[in-house]
Design an enzyme around this catalytic site. Structure first.
Site, PDB file in Angstrom:
ATOM      1  N   SER A   1      55.674  43.098  61.743  1.00 43.48           N
ATOM      2  CA  SER A   1      55.242  44.069  62.659  1.00 43.48           C
ATOM      3  C   SER A   1      55.007  45.454  62.035  1.00 43.48           C
ATOM      4  O   SER A   1      54.845  45.497  60.746  1.00 43.48           O
ATOM      5  CB  SER A   1      56.575  44.528  63.409  1.00 43.48           C
ATOM      6  OG  SER A   1      57.413  45.254  62.761  1.00 43.48           O
ATOM      7  N   LYS A   2      54.690  46.431  62.876  1.00 42.56           N
ATOM      8  CA  LYS A   2      54.028  47.635  62.033  1.00 42.56           C
ATOM      9  C   LYS A   2      54.945  48.136  61.014  1.00 42.56           C
ATOM     10  O   LYS A   2      54.339  48.815  60.249  1.00 42.56           O
ATOM     11  CB  LYS A   2      53.728  48.578  63.304  1.00 42.56           C
ATOM     12  CG  LYS A   2      52.475  48.279  64.036  1.00 42.56           C
ATOM     13  CD  LYS A   2      52.482  49.719  65.079  1.00 42.56           C
ATOM     14  CE  LYS A   2      50.935  49.205  66.239  1.00 42.56           C
ATOM     15  NZ  LYS A   2      51.195  49.783  67.360  1.00 42.56           N
ATOM     16  N   ARG A   3      56.076  47.912  61.192  1.00 39.85           N
ATOM     17  CA  ARG A   3      57.148  48.456  60.392  1.00 39.85           C
ATOM     18  C   ARG A   3      56.868  47.651  58.725  1.00 39.85           C
ATOM     19  O   ARG A   3      57.067  48.623  57.899  1.00 39.85           O
ATOM     20  CB  ARG A   3      58.618  48.065  60.679  1.00 39.85           C
ATOM     21  CG  ARG A   3      59.162  48.747  61.848  1.00 39.85           C
ATOM     22  CD  ARG A   3      60.678  48.241  62.143  1.00 39.85           C
ATOM     23  NE  ARG A   3      60.626  46.834  62.325  1.00 39.85           N
ATOM     24  CZ  ARG A   3      61.110  45.676  61.415  1.00 39.85           C
ATOM     25  NH1 ARG A   3      62.029  46.582  60.288  1.00 39.85           N
ATOM     26  NH2 ARG A   3      61.297  44.790  61.853  1.00 39.85           N
TER      27      ARG A   3
END
Ligand code: GLU
Length: 458
Positions: A232-234
């Site tokens: 994910s964006k993390r």
């Protein structure tokens, strides 16, 4: 034999994620391998989060990747419409059937408290009443199916509750619409992320209630980040568009997504040429971790596979897409393309050749320009280059070596001082080639400019 029909069914609630692109790729490969059809269906029943912009972005990125579809909202087909929001009548018709056959019922809500169910009924509530349609889950039933990757999967309905298939806003929920669509679009195989395993029993119950044969399912492990949670964006960028902007080649990105969990005989390939060797059994059931460095390596390999003409074309396409539109002369392009891993790096390499007002990097200023011998080196180069008749790689190199020996300074120091003087940076294409490509006049102008820079430092 039945024709293979597979689909990619994104919800248009954001950009195309690399995980989605990989799912689309495996479906595409499966369709092409079997002479089947690859269908694009837009699952836009979440009215609050779905947008046309997202839909267009997803289609644009799939096209860029080369994952073309045979049927879809833009190209049509015999099983349309291909947007769920345009298929509401169909969903209603089958919901009626489920109610008639006792597999579903209406739940009527309190006007004041829309969460509170007042009563349930098999009679359609009067107009103006808030209601949902709820699927009745049969008690104590074992649902079982053979996943093409995971083997037999069984679920018990013991702890499953009845679930809503039509919301009070008149839109169906995903688990219901997907069944109606996969069936009415004659989908034979559903290849999707394993995050949908838990949805599958609900879907199978609906197939059974309607007396339909479910398609074959194959649930593919998700792409994870370094910490083993779903990418994910993390973890960093995950949008296909991001990688396009960063200057990755479509073929390289697809190649990388393909080898993430598909064991093929070689690592670097053109996926279009791999269609015939694709088989879903080769997809690994193990988790796969997205490795940004490996992707860059794959990209560098693909860059090397391109002819100069092909790469220039890709480069122009990248420039149009990103708006990084400073014109890069072919001669500059040629020397810049050797050392870079992405089209964006190529552009960054080329910029100092184009911009007369190039910056001097801090590293260059500290390590070379501020040194007492910098002025001598640059002044000597200015004189010697001015006097050069033959301005080519050999003569330029010989000149710089001569300066090093005259001044009794190491060649590396001379080279780096001149490199930074001409391009502002210490990492550039080959120095002698760069000096030739700049040409005598530009080289002289830039050496003078750097002498002025030295003056301003003191
Ligand atoms: N719209 C669903 C998603 O984007 C599709 C899942 C499926 O392939 O059934 O996750």
């Amino acid at each position: 034999m039945q024709q293979v029909r597979v689909r990619f069914a994104p919800s248009p609630t954001g950009y195309l994620h690399v995980g989605g692109a990989r799912t689309a790729l495996f479906n595409w490969l499966y369709a092409r391998k079997n002479g089947g059809k690859f269908i694009l269906r837009i699952e836009d029943t979440d009215t609050e989060r779905s947008t046309r912009e997202s839909e267009e972005m997803i289609m644009r990125d799939l096209k860029w990747l080369g994952l073309n579809w045979d049927e879809g909202p833009d190209v049509g087909g015999d099983f349309g419409p291909y947007r769920q929001s345009e298929r509401l009548d169909l969903y209603k018709t089958f919901a009626e059937k489920l109610i008639e056959s006792g597999h579903a019922y209406f739940a009527v809500y309190d006007k004041e408290d829309p969460k509170k169910v007042l009563y349930t009924s098999v009679q359609r509530p009067s107009d103006g009443t808030a209601y949902t349609i709820v699927f009745k889950v049969p008690k104590n039933k074992i649902i079982s199916y053979d996943d093409m990757l995971k083997g037999t999967i069984e679920f018990s309905t013991e702890y499953m509750e009845d679930f809503i298939i039509f919301k009070s806003n008149g839109f169906p929920v995903y688990n219901y619409a997907v069944v109606i669509d996969d069936h009415t679009m004659n989908i034979t195989h559903v290849l999707r992320g394993e995050d949908h395993i838990s949805n599958t029993p609900k879907q199978i119950l609906i197939y059974e209630a309607l007396g339909w044969q479910p398609p074959k399912f194959m649930h593919i492990p998700l792409i994870l980040g370094a910490d083993k949670t779903p990418l994910s964006k993390r973890h960093g960028a995950t949008a296909v568009e991001y990688f396009r902007r960063e200057g990755y080649l479509a073929k390289a990105l697809v190649n990388y997504l393909a080898i993430l969990g598909w064991s093929v005989d070689e690592e670097i390939f053109d996926y279009v040429e791999k269609v015939s060797s694709f088989s879903p059994e080769q997809i690994s059931n193990k988790n796969v971790v997205f490795d940004y460095q490996k992707l860059e390596w794959v990209n560098s390999k693909h860059m090397k596979m391109l002819s100069s003409e092909q790469m220039y074309e890709q480069f122009l396409d990248w420039q149009r897409f990103t708006g990084n539109d400073k014109q890069v002369p072919k001669s500059v392009f040629e020397i810049c393309k050797e050392k870079v891993n992405t089209l964006k790096q190529l552009y960054e390499f080329a910029l100092p050749f184009i911009e007369e007002e190039y910056e001097y990097s801090d590293e260059y200023v500290e390590k070379f320009l501020k040194k007492p011998e910098a002025r001598d080196i640059i002044q000597n180069a200015l004189q010697e280059f001015s006097a050069l008749d033959e301005y080519n790689i050999e003569s330029v190199e010989a000149t710089l070596r001569k300066i090093a020996s005259t001044l009794q300074i190491g060649t590396n120091k001379v080279f780096q001082t001149i490199r930074g003087a001409l391009l502002g940076k210490l990492v550039t294409p080959g120095l002698f080639e760069s000096i030739v490509v700049l040409g005598k006049e530009k080289t002289k102008r830039r050496l003078k400019r750097t002498l002025e820079k030295i003056d301003s430092l003191n």
